[in-house]
Design a protein around this motif. Structure first.
Motif, PDB file in Angstrom:
ATOM      1  N   TYR A  12       0.988  -1.304   0.002  1.00  0.00           N
ATOM      2  CA  TYR A  12      -0.040   0.058  -0.059  1.00  0.00           C
ATOM      3  C   TYR A  12       0.944   1.245   0.255  1.00  0.00           C
ATOM      4  O   TYR A  12       1.806   1.266   0.802  1.00  0.00           O
ATOM      5  N   LYS A  13       0.387   2.197  -0.805  1.00  0.00           N
ATOM      6  CA  LYS A  13       1.163   3.655  -0.856  1.00  0.00           C
ATOM      7  C   LYS A  13      -0.138   4.721  -0.889  1.00  0.00           C
ATOM      8  O   LYS A  13      -1.250   4.225  -1.356  1.00  0.00           O
ATOM      9  N   ARG A  14       0.012   5.716  -0.395  1.00  0.00           N
ATOM     10  CA  ARG A  14      -0.726   6.877  -0.585  1.00  0.00           C
ATOM     11  C   ARG A  14      -1.231   7.278  -1.675  1.00  0.00           C
ATOM     12  O   ARG A  14      -0.474   7.205  -2.707  1.00  0.00           O
ATOM     13  N   ASN A  15      -2.303   7.590  -1.957  1.00  0.00           N
ATOM     14  CA  ASN A  15      -2.967   8.286  -3.366  1.00  0.00           C
ATOM     15  C   ASN A  15      -2.922   9.764  -2.973  1.00  0.00           C
ATOM     16  O   ASN A  15      -3.615  10.541  -2.689  1.00  0.00           O
ATOM     17  N   GLU A  16      -1.601  10.280  -3.579  1.00  0.00           N
ATOM     18  CA  GLU A  16      -1.324  11.520  -3.285  1.00  0.00           C
ATOM     19  C   GLU A  16      -2.304  12.718  -3.958  1.00  0.00           C
ATOM     20  O   GLU A  16      -2.561  13.712  -3.588  1.00  0.00           O
TER      21      GLU A  16
END
Length: 102
Positions: free
Chosen positions: A84-88
């Motif tokens: 998971y990573k941020r949806n900037e």
């Protein structure tokens, strides 16, 4: 963008903490388990988030699912691991929405 779902997802201290950690994952996590994966590109593995949150794996998965459904996180599956990573883009839109509408 469903602002109500986003605000619900942000209404929990642990979920907010996940977003804070993922803002600068290199400060809080080690390299991903999958070969060739990077924290910047794929993000952080569920198992690392689960350990750092100090909650059950089920609870960590629920937190991540809620953030993902709200559009705040992007998920990538590599083999048996999910990252998971941020949806900037969505996070920026939330800031713009709050500054203009509230």
């Amino acid at each position: 963008m469903d602002i109500i779902e986003i605000l619900k997802a942000l209404s929990n201290e642990k979920r907010l903490q996940i977003l804070k950690w993922l803002k600068e994952p290199n400060l809080y996590f080690t390299s991903p388990e999958a070969e060739g994966a990077t924290l910047e590109k794929e993000g952080v593995c569920v198992s690392q988030l689960h350990q750092k949150l100090n909650v059950t794996q089920s609870t960590a998965s629920q937190y991540l699912t809620m953030l993902h459904r709200a559009g705040l996180l992007e998920a990538t599956r590599i083999g048996k691991w999910t990252y998971y990573k941020r949806n900037e883009e969505v996070i920026k839109k939330i800031g713009d929405y709050i500054s203009k509408e509230l």
